[in-house]
Design a protein around this motif. Structure first.
Motif, PDB file in Angstrom:
ATOM      1  N   VAL A 161      49.908  28.211   3.231  1.00  0.00           N
ATOM      2  CA  VAL A 161      50.169  27.025   4.006  1.00  0.00           C
ATOM      3  C   VAL A 161      49.596  26.926   5.274  1.00  0.00           C
ATOM      4  O   VAL A 161      48.684  26.339   5.913  1.00  0.00           O
TER       5      VAL A 161
ATOM      6  N   TRP B  85      47.992  19.466   0.341  1.00  0.00           N
ATOM      7  CA  TRP B  85      47.824  18.925   1.965  1.00  0.00           C
ATOM      8  C   TRP B  85      47.134  17.935   1.858  1.00  0.00           C
ATOM      9  O   TRP B  85      46.261  17.287   1.049  1.00  0.00           O
TER      10      TRP B  85
ATOM     11  N   LEU C 276      55.188  21.289   7.637  1.00  0.00           N
ATOM     12  CA  LEU C 276      54.737  22.329   6.717  1.00  0.00           C
ATOM     13  C   LEU C 276      55.870  22.603   5.869  1.00  0.00           C
ATOM     14  O   LEU C 276      56.937  22.367   6.413  1.00  0.00           O
TER      15      LEU C 276
ATOM     16  N   ALA D 292      51.492  19.773   5.043  1.00  0.00           N
ATOM     17  CA  ALA D 292      51.153  20.622   3.706  1.00  0.00           C
ATOM     18  C   ALA D 292      52.557  21.066   3.115  1.00  0.00           C
ATOM     19  O   ALA D 292      53.445  21.215   3.674  1.00  0.00           O
TER      20      ALA D 292
END
Lengths: 369, 369, 369, 369
Positions: free
Chosen positions: C193, C253, C238, C160
């Motif tokens: 996120v 994502w 991330l 993501a």
């Protein structure tokens, strides 16, 4: 091992190069190939240019006289990749000389010429193919298979457009000359769209069409549009243009059936968008699937590369010529998946109907001889 | 006319087929080619299989002993398309025998082996290339040109992932065997991502990485992830996996600079997305452009097909081998656009740094010998 | 008819406007709403500005003292849409005064502050919600349902990134001030996120992270990257940045499971891409489906518009506040689909782990108090 | 502060709800709004349903007799969101009573009825608007601005289709009844396409059209197709269908000019694809830009959310009604950006021309009274 077949080619420009490349790549697609092509001789107007083409493309000989190809006993397949105005006579003569023939589209400059080519070649008893190569795009073949499977239900709509944007360029002058090309966007791009309509949905019954020429000094059309009906009751629109700025090779079509839809764009020829109403997960995650046509199970792909490794536009010719060589080997027609000269003629009748409708302003029912 | 060069190839599987195809297609890209490749001999373990490969791919001879290639005086270029475990010795021996060499990636199974190959081959004074073919995707080359032009401004971010989904398959067993492959997704897919990071942005300074093996019985990694910093101060993430269901050949990367961005996906390798902040029309119609890399002005494309007629994955090898043959002809290195063995070694150091970071849990600074 | 609940709001900028709009739109989503919101009073620092906001957004009163809201007996729900530095005290005081509370994210400026808010509010026995509104995007909820259904099999990957490009702007100065904001892209974008990672896959076990500040004079980060592992064994990356030129609100994502994958981009928030390996038609037409989340059967959508009529970003607040009002009415927690203050705290622990890893260079195991 | 205007609404279904919502959201778009709408009364056939609608949408009163709205002195703007068969009389009566009027499309069930409405309302001297809300999509307005700027050069092509797939459903029965609806897909969806053709390119000169009804028991068309020419010489195709399986609200159009092109799809209404031939970077990175219409500089967007935070379909009504209220306040026509009743009438003439062409098989020149 495969038997060999001698290839004689007319034309060394865009299409000649694409066909030559395909003959040489055949072995990478299937092994052994149905027949092993031997590049015997290539013909063209310009001595120096055709000599270089022969060397570059791997032809043993070259000539500036296409009749030499027709007379060449080593040649079993006559490949006519020349301009439209050179389709009729050489193709007919080659067939009369007992050679199998493949001819680029449009088959003739109008339906009358196309009909003549078809009739004479068919009478000669050889295998014939009209090079509607887009039938050999994996996504197009898969589309045909899906339509035939009935998964889409009754087909209601077909809309297609073939958009390019080089119409304002000065190059390829013969394509703007009616006496050589027969027509403009209609025969060049529109013929593809019409052939795909026939291949994917069925015969076109009637057209309400119009032609446009944006550069008045031109003797051919720059674009055409038509509203059409099919024999099946399906309806749709067809279009082609050389004046769609930013669209480079956008042959797009969409089919809507009662239970599903398909959509395609040649600029992404490895993909087909597929909607299947009967395949809705419990979670409701329904939508168009982006199918990347690179799996071994997909049409033509078993012998190319691993999944996700895409093929290019030129590969359609490899599939097409492979199909033709198999038909020649087996002594059968190239149909229904290959377009034969009857298909070439029928597409020409639809083109002529568009012209007639454009001129008269009336809906024209397509009639075949 | 071009001079000829004899090709000796080790390996007849996936990569052997792709390289052979490219040698034969060279003439379609440029004419005359820098050197005219002659397919002299191909080597492989299985006598029947290599014999068929020779016939299919057009090699004059075949052998089950790669040392025969090294000894063959007709061969000027040794093409190592074999498995990772057969990269070092044959490549070094060929170079010592005075042959130019191209070797598939990863160059060695670890940095030590890669370094040894590089050093010994460089000492032999021949031309060497590590087959990071994705540098020869037109979109990648254009990306490099855009970065070098300064149009993007200072580069802040690079994020890349190479995702496939065949990790649960049983085929290609050698790729899951550490003694042959060296590593799993890291060396197979990750090496490509690392090479592109270096090619497009610059040297990687440090990595915080981790490895994952989803099938415990395997001796190699199925995936890796890393947070990285570049010497320039740019930061990013790298990733590769064989367990990304539905992703077939999704080598994706994105570059964000102070004044523009680029994005790419190998599943659509003819396209590059380009955002240029300095190119905002009066109407505010700013956004990522979908560039279809099929214009004559685009890298490698002048000699392919008309605009919009896309190329396939295999064409990267045509561009790559064309570049290599030109370098051999000119007696120069394949850099900076081709990857040489130093690039192969440097990518291996980054791979090893990922492994070290995964094991220690610490950020690892990449150091070169 | 529904009972009413009085709303007191702190903050009249971006989030205050979004929340106010949502309270007024509730009736368009479901009828009757779980509780009928009455906009009692809004608080802000600037007298003129808050007075105008009250009129524009439809609040009966306004005040420059948030303590007046806490003391206002008409208010049943305290909505804290103020800057990060004003999250703790007003929220705690409102809860102590017996009001239900919703607080924008990040809950605190670090995990310690977030923990304190959670503990004190939980002790007060009121309903609490941390405004991670992206849980209320229909595509996110559907993703959660698909993951929970098991259709994807074991989850292997989550990647993501939340990318925006206004980092070089001068506006919204408080977001660049560490004393007020706590952190930069990490707490502002990264918290979203992280919350989605937790909501969709599960608890994060360890992070190897780094922070970047491209403008040296800033006291907060402009971007962060991390390689992560989940408790389940899934792995991922991330990232968040305010310097991704051309990316405006690109919260993206992707989840890869053993039998399927999902992909999302907030810039197209009405869509979810879904790949289900078990749902392959006979024709092999497999691929990612573009699901347009506008059917009545899709989460939250039964009461919006007909299929294909998309909703906007602001609608996530309508769904969120509807969910909160229902929880208040029913006297239950907002979990698992709403984020409560424990979720706010847990996201903060992951943020702190990223910071710790960035500073130490070591992989940090996330530990909760 | 703004003056107020009383709203009286006929119809509480789909369109009534969309308009009501927009009146209440106006303040979120601009502050102060041009006139402050007060929801006075709503009329509908079913007493219980209209009573609930009044409460839900915030109308002070309700009635089952639209004549009560016409007689209500508090009402300054009569909003006709009722079915097509109730457009003429109430709208005319309201105008005669001195009320400004907005009426949903199609204005009349045919051109004669539309003409009558227009003439009588214009004679009353009030402000009138036909609710072609898609003119108020930011991407459509930007398209108009780009066309007007001349950046595209001469326009050659316009192709548009409005595709939905609920035609096989049993709901919304009045839409399948010719006496109430006038036509099927043609007036419902086609009218939008025709209005956009006129708004973006100019008057339609001639149509060659056809209608299709896939369910024979229906008295209205399920789809229409037409090839068209514009007064300017541009050519194109128009289409609408309720039987395009998988297409939910796919109003798509494309404009090709000599120097650029635009493309749009309502399912992604926040985006416009823009190709500008004159804006080619030195690197050749030319292509269609995906413009995300969320910047403050984009039409209507200055007062919504930050960049990248998309709006929904319903926001088109906010823009439309804001535009109408400003015109009423200023005592001016809603044109050229809003559609007035003349535009409603002209669209009806084109619809009638399609019907005439479908019946006669001839190309029909559109003539206005």
């Amino acid at each position: 091992m495969s038997e060999t077949i001698g290839i004689g080619m007319l034309g060394y420009a865009f299409m000649g190069r694409a066909h030559s490349n395909a003959y040489k790549s055949l072995a990478y697609m299937t092994w052994p190939p149905p027949l092993e092509p031997q590049l015997v001789s290539i013909a063209g107007r310009d001595e120096a240019a055709v000599a270089e083409a022969a060397e570059r493309f791997g032809f043993a000989d070259h000539t500036t006289d296409w009749r030499a190809l027709v007379a060449d006993e080593r040649i079993g397949l006559f490949d006519n990749s020349g301009p439209n105005g050179l389709h009729a006579e050489p193709t007919i003569e080659a067939a009369k000389a007992g050679k199998h023939v493949i001819c680029e589209k449009p088959l003739g400059r109008d339906a009358t010429e196309a009909y003549e080519i078809w009739q004479q070649v068919a009478a000669a008893g050889v295998t014939h193919m009209c090079a509607f190569n887009y039938r050999f795009v994996p996504a197009v073949r898969l589309a045909r298979e899906i339509v035939e499977s009935g998964e889409l239900g009754e087909i209601h709509h077909f809309r297609a457009s073939y958009l390019q944007d080089w119409g304002a360029a000065e190059s390829d002058a013969w394509r703007f000359d009616r006496s050589i090309a027969g027509s403009g966007a209609l025969g060049d791009l529109g013929a593809h769209v019409i052939d795909l309509a026939r291949y994917l949905v069925g015969e076109i019954r009637a057209v309400s069409g119009q032609l446009a020429t944006f550069w008045p000094e031109r003797s051919v059309d720059d674009a055409f549009e038509a509203a059409i009906t099919f024999d099946t009751g399906a309806v749709g629109t067809l279009e082609a243009s050389r004046f769609a700025t930013g669209r480079k090779n956008a042959l797009r079509w969409e089919i809507n059936g009662a239970r599903g839809s398909l959509a395609f764009d040649m600029e992404r020829l490895n993909e087909l968008e597929v909607y299947l109403a009967d395949s809705t997960p419990a979670t409701g995650a329904q939508g168009f699937r982006r199918v990347l046509l690179t799996e071994a199970e997909h049409p033509f792909m078993a012998n190319w590369w691993p999944p996700g490794h895409i093929i290019g536009w030129e590969h359609t010719f490899v599939h097409e010529l492979h199909h033709l060589l198999a038909a020649i080997r087996d002594g059968v027609s190239v149909g229904p998946h290959g377009a034969d000269f009857e298909d070439g003629y029928r597409a020409a009748e639809v083109c002529d109907a568009v012209v007639a409708s454009a001129q008269s302003g009336e809906r024209v029912t397509v009639s075949y001889r």
